[in-house]
Design a protein around this motif. Structure first.
Motif, PDB file in Angstrom:
ATOM      1  N   ILE A 153       0.845  -1.199   0.000  1.00 14.14           N
ATOM      2  CA  ILE A 153       0.000   0.000   0.000  1.00 14.14           C
ATOM      3  C   ILE A 153       0.876   1.243   0.000  1.00 14.14           C
ATOM      4  CG2 ILE A 153      -1.575   1.379   1.439  1.00 14.14           C
ATOM      5  CD1 ILE A 153      -2.984  -1.327   2.125  1.00 14.14           C
ATOM      6  N   SER A 154       1.914   1.249   0.822  1.00 15.95           N
ATOM      7  CA  SER A 154       2.831   2.386   0.875  1.00 15.95           C
ATOM      8  C   SER A 154       3.496   2.614  -0.490  1.00 15.95           C
ATOM      9  CB  SER A 154       3.881   2.143   1.955  1.00 15.95           C
ATOM     10  OG  SER A 154       4.805   3.189   1.988  1.00 15.95           O
ATOM     11  N   LEU A 155       3.953   1.535  -1.125  1.00 18.10           N
ATOM     12  CA  LEU A 155       4.580   1.621  -2.452  1.00 18.10           C
ATOM     13  C   LEU A 155       3.615   2.209  -3.476  1.00 18.10           C
ATOM     14  CD1 LEU A 155       6.934   0.800  -4.452  1.00 18.10           C
ATOM     15  CD2 LEU A 155       5.690  -1.365  -4.728  1.00 18.10           C
ATOM     16  N   PHE A 156       2.381   1.713  -3.484  1.00 16.39           N
ATOM     17  CA  PHE A 156       1.403   2.159  -4.471  1.00 16.39           C
ATOM     18  C   PHE A 156       0.892   3.568  -4.180  1.00 16.39           C
ATOM     19  CE2 PHE A 156       1.762  -1.984  -6.088  1.00 16.39           C
ATOM     20  CZ  PHE A 156       1.093  -2.065  -7.294  1.00 16.39           C
ATOM     21  N   GLU A 157       0.752   3.948  -2.897  1.00 19.98           N
ATOM     22  CA  GLU A 157       0.352   5.322  -2.572  1.00 19.98           C
ATOM     23  C   GLU A 157       1.405   6.310  -3.044  1.00 19.98           C
ATOM     24  OE1 GLU A 157      -2.556   4.859   1.326  1.00 19.98           O
ATOM     25  OE2 GLU A 157      -0.410   5.086   1.675  1.00 19.98           O
ATOM     26  N   GLY A 181      -8.314  -3.451   0.006  1.00 20.56           N
ATOM     27  CA  GLY A 181      -9.339  -4.451   0.289  1.00 20.56           C
ATOM     28  C   GLY A 181      -8.722  -5.763   0.759  1.00 20.56           C
ATOM     29  N   HIS A 182      -7.612  -6.136   0.135  1.00 18.44           N
ATOM     30  CA  HIS A 182      -6.899  -7.348   0.564  1.00 18.44           C
ATOM     31  C   HIS A 182      -6.443  -7.210   2.016  1.00 18.44           C
ATOM     32  CE1 HIS A 182      -5.591  -8.329  -3.855  1.00 18.44           C
ATOM     33  NE2 HIS A 182      -6.869  -8.601  -3.640  1.00 18.44           N
ATOM     34  N   LEU A 183      -5.878  -6.043   2.350  1.00 16.78           N
ATOM     35  CA  LEU A 183      -5.401  -5.836   3.714  1.00 16.78           C
ATOM     36  C   LEU A 183      -6.558  -5.931   4.707  1.00 16.78           C
ATOM     37  CD1 LEU A 183      -3.179  -5.176   5.756  1.00 16.78           C
ATOM     38  CD2 LEU A 183      -3.586  -2.741   5.290  1.00 16.78           C
ATOM     39  N   ALA A 184      -7.681  -5.293   4.402  1.00 10.58           N
ATOM     40  CA  ALA A 184      -8.835  -5.348   5.308  1.00 10.58           C
ATOM     41  C   ALA A 184      -9.302  -6.789   5.491  1.00 10.58           C
ATOM     42  CB  ALA A 184      -9.970  -4.478   4.764  1.00 10.58           C
ATOM     43  N   GLU A 185      -9.325  -7.541   4.409  1.00 10.28           N
ATOM     44  CA  GLU A 185      -9.784  -8.925   4.488  1.00 10.28           C
ATOM     45  C   GLU A 185      -8.823  -9.801   5.285  1.00 10.28           C
ATOM     46  OE1 GLU A 185     -11.672 -12.415   1.720  1.00 10.28           O
ATOM     47  OE2 GLU A 185     -11.776 -10.315   1.128  1.00 10.28           O
ATOM     48  N   ILE A 186      -7.535  -9.663   5.052  1.00 12.73           N
ATOM     49  CA  ILE A 186      -6.577 -10.513   5.763  1.00 12.73           C
ATOM     50  C   ILE A 186      -6.495 -10.119   7.238  1.00 12.73           C
ATOM     51  CG2 ILE A 186      -4.420  -9.246   5.295  1.00 12.73           C
ATOM     52  CD1 ILE A 186      -4.904 -13.073   5.168  1.00 12.73           C
ATOM     53  N   GLU A 187      -6.692  -8.836   7.541  1.00 18.10           N
ATOM     54  CA  GLU A 187      -6.728  -8.424   8.952  1.00 18.10           C
ATOM     55  C   GLU A 187      -7.953  -9.018   9.652  1.00 18.10           C
ATOM     56  OE1 GLU A 187      -4.214  -4.280   9.208  1.00 18.10           O
ATOM     57  OE2 GLU A 187      -6.303  -4.120   8.577  1.00 18.10           O
ATOM     58  N   ALA A 188      -9.084  -9.095   8.962  1.00 16.99           N
ATOM     59  CA  ALA A 188     -10.287  -9.721   9.528  1.00 16.99           C
ATOM     60  C   ALA A 188     -10.056 -11.214   9.759  1.00 16.99           C
ATOM     61  CB  ALA A 188     -11.483  -9.486   8.607  1.00 16.99           C
ATOM     62  N   ILE A 189      -9.397 -11.864   8.811  1.00 14.38           N
ATOM     63  CA  ILE A 189      -9.081 -13.295   8.964  1.00 14.38           C
ATOM     64  C   ILE A 189      -8.161 -13.494  10.175  1.00 14.38           C
ATOM     65  CG2 ILE A 189      -7.853 -15.255   7.931  1.00 14.38           C
ATOM     66  CD1 ILE A 189      -8.928 -14.215   5.178  1.00 14.38           C
TER      67      ILE A 189
END
Length: 194
Positions: A153-157, A181-189
């Motif tokens: 995310i940091s790289l892409f921002e 979205g991937h980060l939110a999902e993996i954090e929920a997992i």
């Protein structure tokens, strides 16, 4: 004189062998970065690169990370025990393969050399993760995905703000919501695994 010539030839052979051995150790990402660094940025075509060095670096970094994500996700699809982790891994393969293909098309048009395989560091991470027992694998994979997606995310921002090339900037901007979205999902997992 013959002994001196023979010793010089042996020494020269040893140096050449060492140089070839060092060249073989250069990983694909480093090789791509080096190739891009020597391309002429004032022309396009076979010898030129159509973007500046910072944009080319983003492309190689993004390609390296994307290929690594797909490789480790394929292992997770097979090795993970938790079905949510397996499903996440399948999503990683699909989404990152699509992004990798899009980036490859842009790179080809801009004459940017991308790595052919993940860097040695990424390959080591994959090997270390692959060695985990099935009971430890899910947690290690989830932890790696949380950490990796934060860095991505940091790289892409940064690229979305600072890329000079419009296509690479758009690629970063358009891909960023998927990565978040991937980060939110993996954090929920991860939260659900505690």
């Amino acid at each position: 004189m013959k002994k001196l010539s023979l010793m010089m030839m042996i020494a020269l052979s040893a140096l050449m062998f060492q140089a070839c051995n060092n060249a073989a150790k250069t990983d694909s990402k480093e090789s791509a970065d080096s190739t891009n660094a020597v391309k002429d940025t004032t022309t396009t075509g076979a010898t030129g690169i159509a973007v500046d060095a910072g944009d080319a670096k983003f492309a190689t970094d993004a390609a390296n990370g994307g290929m690594a994500e797909v490789a480790v996700a394929k292992v997770a699809e097979q090795k993970a025990v938790n079905q949510k982790v397996k499903d996440f891994a399948a999503m990683m393969v699909k989404d990152h393969s699509k992004a990798n293909d899009e980036l490859m098309a842009i790179a080809k048009a801009k004459n940017i050399t991308l790595p052919a395989a993940p860097s040695e560091d990424k390959q080591k991470e994959l090997a270390d993760l692959s060695k985990k027992s099935t009971s430890d694998f899910d947690k290690a994979y989830v932890d790696a995905m949380v950490d990796g997606h934060k860095k991505t995310i940091s790289l892409f921002e940064d690229a979305a703000k600072n890329c000079k090339d419009a296509e690479l900037k758009a690629f970063a901007t358009n891909t960023l919501p998927t990565i978040k979205g991937h980060l939110a999902e993996i954090e929920a997992i991860k939260k659900g695994m505690k």
